[in-house]
Every structure is written in structure tokens, then in C-alpha cells.
Design a protein around this motif. Sequence first.
Motif, PDB file in Angstrom:
ATOM      1  N   LEU A 295      -1.605   7.567   0.092  1.00 41.08           N
ATOM      2  CA  LEU A 295      -0.300   6.836   0.745  1.00 41.08           C
ATOM      3  C   LEU A 295      -0.940   5.582   1.594  1.00 41.08           C
ATOM      4  O   LEU A 295      -1.473   5.789   2.448  1.00 41.08           O
ATOM      5  CB  LEU A 295       0.342   7.853   1.553  1.00 41.08           C
ATOM      6  CG  LEU A 295       1.857   7.061   2.444  1.00 41.08           C
ATOM      7  CD1 LEU A 295       2.782   7.501   1.329  1.00 41.08           C
ATOM      8  CD2 LEU A 295       1.948   7.809   3.606  1.00 41.08           C
ATOM      9  N   VAL A 296      -0.238   4.425   1.238  1.00 46.55           N
ATOM     10  CA  VAL A 296      -0.682   3.302   2.315  1.00 46.55           C
ATOM     11  C   VAL A 296       0.630   2.654   2.640  1.00 46.55           C
ATOM     12  O   VAL A 296       1.874   2.903   1.939  1.00 46.55           O
ATOM     13  CB  VAL A 296      -1.357   2.343   1.481  1.00 46.55           C
ATOM     14  CG1 VAL A 296      -2.927   3.029   0.961  1.00 46.55           C
ATOM     15  CG2 VAL A 296      -0.806   1.791  -0.168  1.00 46.55           C
ATOM     16  N   ASN A 297       0.565   1.654   3.549  1.00 44.80           N
ATOM     17  CA  ASN A 297       1.808   1.046   3.991  1.00 44.80           C
ATOM     18  C   ASN A 297       1.848  -0.212   2.826  1.00 44.80           C
ATOM     19  O   ASN A 297       0.995  -0.792   2.656  1.00 44.80           O
ATOM     20  CB  ASN A 297       1.613   0.217   5.283  1.00 44.80           C
ATOM     21  CG  ASN A 297       1.671   1.095   6.469  1.00 44.80           C
ATOM     22  OD1 ASN A 297       2.522   2.229   6.047  1.00 44.80           O
ATOM     23  ND2 ASN A 297       1.271   1.114   7.644  1.00 44.80           N
ATOM     24  N   CYS A 298       3.050  -0.395   2.506  1.00 42.37           N
ATOM     25  CA  CYS A 298       3.150  -1.623   1.693  1.00 42.37           C
ATOM     26  C   CYS A 298       2.751  -2.986   1.997  1.00 42.37           C
ATOM     27  O   CYS A 298       2.398  -3.621   1.326  1.00 42.37           O
ATOM     28  CB  CYS A 298       4.958  -1.419   1.177  1.00 42.37           C
ATOM     29  SG  CYS A 298       5.618  -0.414   0.344  1.00 42.37           S
ATOM     30  N   ASN A 299       3.020  -3.204   3.261  1.00 42.61           N
ATOM     31  CA  ASN A 299       2.792  -4.378   3.726  1.00 42.61           C
ATOM     32  C   ASN A 299       1.145  -4.584   4.352  1.00 42.61           C
ATOM     33  O   ASN A 299       0.460  -5.426   4.598  1.00 42.61           O
ATOM     34  CB  ASN A 299       3.358  -4.558   5.076  1.00 42.61           C
ATOM     35  CG  ASN A 299       5.081  -4.960   4.987  1.00 42.61           C
ATOM     36  OD1 ASN A 299       5.406  -5.323   3.968  1.00 42.61           O
ATOM     37  ND2 ASN A 299       5.757  -4.873   5.983  1.00 42.61           N
ATOM     38  N   ALA A 300       0.562  -3.491   4.174  1.00 36.33           N
ATOM     39  CA  ALA A 300      -1.039  -3.450   4.323  1.00 36.33           C
ATOM     40  C   ALA A 300      -1.882  -4.529   3.359  1.00 36.33           C
ATOM     41  O   ALA A 300      -1.273  -4.690   2.069  1.00 36.33           O
ATOM     42  CB  ALA A 300      -1.728  -2.367   4.064  1.00 36.33           C
ATOM     43  N   PRO A 301      -2.736  -5.172   3.752  1.00 36.83           N
ATOM     44  CA  PRO A 301      -3.367  -5.931   2.984  1.00 36.83           C
ATOM     45  C   PRO A 301      -4.116  -5.320   1.605  1.00 36.83           C
ATOM     46  O   PRO A 301      -4.475  -4.235   1.725  1.00 36.83           O
ATOM     47  CB  PRO A 301      -4.475  -6.771   3.434  1.00 36.83           C
ATOM     48  CG  PRO A 301      -4.030  -6.750   4.966  1.00 36.83           C
ATOM     49  CD  PRO A 301      -3.234  -5.567   5.122  1.00 36.83           C
ATOM     50  N   GLN A 302      -4.113  -5.899   0.521  1.00 35.73           N
ATOM     51  CA  GLN A 302      -4.688  -5.257  -0.626  1.00 35.73           C
ATOM     52  C   GLN A 302      -5.996  -4.804  -0.567  1.00 35.73           C
ATOM     53  O   GLN A 302      -6.359  -3.622  -0.880  1.00 35.73           O
ATOM     54  CB  GLN A 302      -4.750  -6.087  -2.048  1.00 35.73           C
ATOM     55  CG  GLN A 302      -4.742  -5.437  -3.342  1.00 35.73           C
ATOM     56  CD  GLN A 302      -4.025  -4.325  -3.431  1.00 35.73           C
ATOM     57  OE1 GLN A 302      -2.567  -4.482  -3.502  1.00 35.73           O
ATOM     58  NE2 GLN A 302      -4.682  -3.159  -3.979  1.00 35.73           N
ATOM     59  N   GLU A 303      -6.839  -5.465   0.186  1.00 41.48           N
ATOM     60  CA  GLU A 303      -8.210  -4.940   0.431  1.00 41.48           C
ATOM     61  C   GLU A 303      -8.317  -3.496   1.319  1.00 41.48           C
ATOM     62  O   GLU A 303      -9.111  -2.778   1.062  1.00 41.48           O
ATOM     63  CB  GLU A 303      -8.896  -5.901   1.038  1.00 41.48           C
ATOM     64  CG  GLU A 303      -8.658  -6.282   2.446  1.00 41.48           C
ATOM     65  CD  GLU A 303      -9.816  -7.338   3.025  1.00 41.48           C
ATOM     66  OE1 GLU A 303     -10.882  -7.425   2.690  1.00 41.48           O
ATOM     67  OE2 GLU A 303      -9.634  -7.590   4.340  1.00 41.48           O
ATOM     68  N   VAL A 304      -7.105  -3.326   2.144  1.00 39.30           N
ATOM     69  CA  VAL A 304      -7.176  -2.278   3.149  1.00 39.30           C
ATOM     70  C   VAL A 304      -6.520  -1.136   2.054  1.00 39.30           C
ATOM     71  O   VAL A 304      -7.030   0.279   2.359  1.00 39.30           O
ATOM     72  CB  VAL A 304      -6.292  -2.509   4.295  1.00 39.30           C
ATOM     73  CG1 VAL A 304      -5.710  -1.152   4.991  1.00 39.30           C
ATOM     74  CG2 VAL A 304      -7.036  -3.444   5.204  1.00 39.30           C
ATOM     75  N   LYS A 305      -5.746  -1.364   1.140  1.00 38.52           N
ATOM     76  CA  LYS A 305      -5.035  -0.417   0.356  1.00 38.52           C
ATOM     77  C   LYS A 305      -6.311   0.302  -0.672  1.00 38.52           C
ATOM     78  O   LYS A 305      -6.481   1.493  -0.775  1.00 38.52           O
ATOM     79  CB  LYS A 305      -4.003  -1.092  -0.515  1.00 38.52           C
ATOM     80  CG  LYS A 305      -2.709  -1.473   0.206  1.00 38.52           C
ATOM     81  CD  LYS A 305      -1.763  -2.071  -0.623  1.00 38.52           C
ATOM     82  CE  LYS A 305      -0.623  -2.351   0.041  1.00 38.52           C
ATOM     83  NZ  LYS A 305       0.533  -2.861  -0.883  1.00 38.52           N
TER      84      LYS A 305
END
Length: 441
Positions: A330-340
Motif C-alpha cells: 500500500l502506498v499514498n497515491c500522491n507519493a513520488p513514483q521513486e518512493v512507491k
Amino acid sequence: MSKSVSTMVGPQLLSEGRLPRDIFWSQEIYQLELERIFARAWVFIAHESQLPHTGSFLTTRIGEDEVIVVRNRDGRVGAFLNSCPHRGNRVCSAEVGVARGFVCNYHGWSFGLDGSLRGMHESGSYDREPGFDRSRLGLTPVAQVEGYKGLLFATFDPSAPALTEFLGDFTFYLDVMLDNDPGGTEFAGGCISSILGCNWKIAAENFAGDALHAGWTHASGAEAMLGGPVATLGDEANESYHVNTNGHCWEFNLDGVGNAATLGDKRIMNYLREQRGAFEARLGATRAKMVGSVSSANVFPNFSFLPGQNTFRTWQPLGPHKTELRTWVLVNCNAPQEVKDAWRKGAMLTFSPSGVFEMDDGENWEGSTHSNRGFVTRQQPLHYGLGLASRVDHPELPGNVYRGQINDANQRAFYHQWSKMMSSTDWAELLDKGPHDDTDR
């Protein structure tokens, strides 16, 4: 059976910190679990992000009942038994996909996204039969489907209370993961599936409250990931708690980024530090410290997650001695792609079939299950007595709150809810028993 289960795991036994081993081995008890827990409870079936379009579907199980989850043409999500009403064959063999409908391979019966019967091979033969009614031969729907901030749950029981009532005060804690950012959440990547030779409850209760094992079981994994041991848990100088409501459990301390640190990725750590002010504005100071902290949680009966590592999983029963583990990130939708991407990679390194932590757990859970094959062994009760009388009142935290992270309070609460459901014949009887009776006071 109802009476024996009620006395087998009752308030008195749990108040003494004891648990019988038969509940992890008995086939009879397992069959009753399928009837009284999985056929009645609200069970996690999907995240909204897995069903982005009309016709998007996935297949899963509720207990051992196979289910299709699909987004209908009206935009709503429905769920149906994955079994043709003609001869019982599966109508969908794919794990995920997009479809206009579902067709049984056996005799060509076809069904719409709403589960209705649309056609059949040699349909004229059926239509000439007196009394033949297509409207009564669609796929069997689950009784209710509801969502909470991206998570979708289903129940087969039309008399089950609303999902928010089932979750109760636990939504306050779920928001730590599901509502720390205004953009909401999504599952990153696909699903990892693996098979464990253990009883599903042993895995679920571990996530409900077993912080004790981390420093011992995962010592070598922590050394590999961090170059040192897992952070000390239960330190009185560092606030830590067990909280539960309706059998849903969360154990945590307020170290802020402890679980996230075990992934060993600075991009994740930097993201959490940068967002700390936004988390606090949205959740308040206490819950903001729970984001990424050393913690684990289980939504009763079988939906678990690790805040920080962001691994979400279900323990799908396949008999009393076998469990399928399904895992997502699970990740935040607004997180940067590199963080996801970093979270997804971190989950694979730590909590996947080849992860440095998951292999430790699987071996222990299988040993804890199969040791109970012996008759004499099953007569020896298990010890769940840590933290008796540790209940506290907290000005901010709702539900049943217990002092310290090294505690068995949540595991006792998990089995208290299990016992209530197993000894109740319907939801009316279950609700008459009231909320969790605190046996630890």
C-alpha cells in the motif's frame, strides 16, 4: 459444538492467560470457522485501485468460498460466488483482468458483470422447458459489499451490521494508513501468493499483537538490513500500546519511523520526515507518530498489515493446517513514483516468500501448528499471560487500550472475538453479547 467452543475459549480461560491447542488442529473446529466466522464476518476482498475500469475483476476467496470481485457498468463493485449454478464449475479462472462478462467452460452458460444469466449453449432447449426462469439462475451474490477509504469488504450474511459498526473505533487507527494524505492510497504492483503449512489464526494473531518475537526471531534479518538488532520494544521511556476493538488489533510504539527504517531506504525515510508536518495536521500529533512506527495490526478475522513496511496481507484458510498468504504493498497515491517503487522493493526484501523476515515467521508458524498433531501435546494449554491487568485509560486513544508493546492483550482480544463468533448461531445473538468484554481488568 457451540457449547464446547464457548467453554473451550471463554472469558475465564483467557483472563488466566491460557488457550487450548485443539483450535489450531481440529478439522471439526475448522469447519465451524468457515460457517460462523468466514460466512458471517466482513472480510477484506480488494482495494479500489485494483478495479479501475468497468469490467475490471479479480478472483479471491472468503474462507474457502471462491469469489469474483468486479466493477459493474454502473461503477459499483459487486462480488459473486465463482461457481456456475448449472453444474458448479468455475466461471472465471483468471486471477485478474478486464472482461465484458464471464462464461462457464463446461456448458457455455454466460453471465453479465452484474452476475445475471445472459445466455447458454443450446439456449432454446432451456427456454422451451416449462417454468424455466433465467432471472433465478444468475451467479450467487455476496450479501453485502462496502468500502472504507479504499478498502473493500464483503459479507455473505445479510443480517451483518454495517461495515463501520463492525470496525467500530478501529477506524480511528485505520486512518493512520488510509487517510494520512488527501490523495488516498493505492496498491502498488500486483499480488504475491505463497502457501504456509500453518493454521491461519497463528499468523493473524502474530500481527494482532506479537511484538515480543521481533527482537529474537528477526535478529539475523535486522542485522542484515540494518547492521544491528531490532530496536528495543516496550521501553517505558518510549510510549507503546496494545489497542483493540471488536477483535481488531493494533500494537505500536510512537517512534515515528521504526518499521520504515528496516527497509533500509533513505528515500522512504526522507519522504516520511518531509510529510511529518502534514501527517500531524491531518491526524494529530499522536497518530502522526504512528505512521511508519514499529507496529503491526490485524483486522478480524484475517486481514493484516505492517505500517512502515506497508505490506498488507490476507491469511486465506485452506484447512486447519494450511494457509495461503496473499500480499500487496500500500502506498499514498500522491507519493513520488521513486518512493512507491522503494516501498515495493523493500517489501520484497523483507516480507515476501524470500524476504529476510518472512522466512523466519513462516518456519515458526508451521512448527507451532504441526506440533499439535500429538494427542498428549494437545492436552497442554498454551500461555497467553503477558500483560494481564495492563488496561489503561487514555485521553486520545479509543477502544480497549493496554500499556506496553510487549503484551498478549491483543491476542487475548482476538481469541475472545473468535470465541464469541464461534459460539453464536447468528448476528442477533452475537450482538446481544455486546462489545468486547475486557477480561484483563
